[in-house]
Scaffold this motif. Structure first.
Motif: not given
Lengths: 118, 118
Positions: B17-18, B21, B28, B31, B92, B95-100, B102-103
């Motif tokens: 995944a990394m 992205v 971005l 997003w 994707l 899946a990125l939402r929780p990371l966002g 957290w950030g």
DNA sequence: CGGCATCCGACCGGATACTG
DNA sequence: CAGTATCCGGTCGGATGCCG
């Protein structure tokens, strides 16, 4: 300082999170520490085939500075250092989980379609 | 080819995944496309202050190759190209939402503690 | 408008050698 | 064992200029 993290002004949450996990091995380090709870430098090195000591220590220092991991030094001979996740590191790992699942599916899809580069 | 993605053998899901992205603007772009549904090249460029055309097009091409976005060309004068997320791109992003999240919390914590680099 | 080609600097990351 | 120091090449990404 050999710091690759910006810790600068961020555009959004993703931006800030990516800043902290970008780096060839960081997510793997997170993963490894999460699985084992605590790991010594050498163990970590052996767990990440191909990593150089330089990159490993550099990533570990940055992650420590970012408050993701804890570094505990035992003043012994021979020296011993143990790394573990902080609370922030653990929550980051949680946040990373869906992404990992997505990537796993992607790997399987690529394998099925034989799209994997030779 | 000016491709930065490995699409190679992956160690784990996060790794895969990394790979997809990583790149200064990819998350971005994801997003932005998710928010607006469809964006033209120029709109995208204006939405990402500081991005160069080279990097934008390079990232867009890689993301297209990775099956994350769809590129629709209108054969008109002046030319028009619209970018949108594919289903994989949408998942994707999910899946990125929780990371966002957290950030986002991290940004707020840094701001509170005044730890933000000058 | 929506690109592509080229040049170039910065830095990311590997290899090697040395240290407490 | 757990680093540090140094060198070095490859790549990431910016700036500029040209094209359909």
């Amino acid at each position: 300082m050999a710091s690759s993290a910006r810790r600068g002004p961020y555009i959004c949450g993703i931006d800030a999170a990516m800043d902290v996990v970008s780096g060839k091995w960081k997510s793997l380090i997170l993963w490894e520490l999460d699985s084992h709870g605590t790991r010594r430098f050498g163990e970590l090195k052996r767990s990440l085939p191909g990593v150089s000591e330089k990159m490993l220590i550099q990533h570990l220092r940055e992650m420590e500075e970012d408050g993701l991991i804890h570094r505990k030094v035992f003043r012994e001979v021979p020296p011993r250092v143990e790394y573990s996740l902080t609370e922030h590191g653990k929550t980051l790992n949680e946040a990373l989980r869906p992404l990992g699942a997505w990537g796993k599916e992607r790997i399987e899809r690529l394998a099925r379609e034989g799209t994997l580069a030779t």
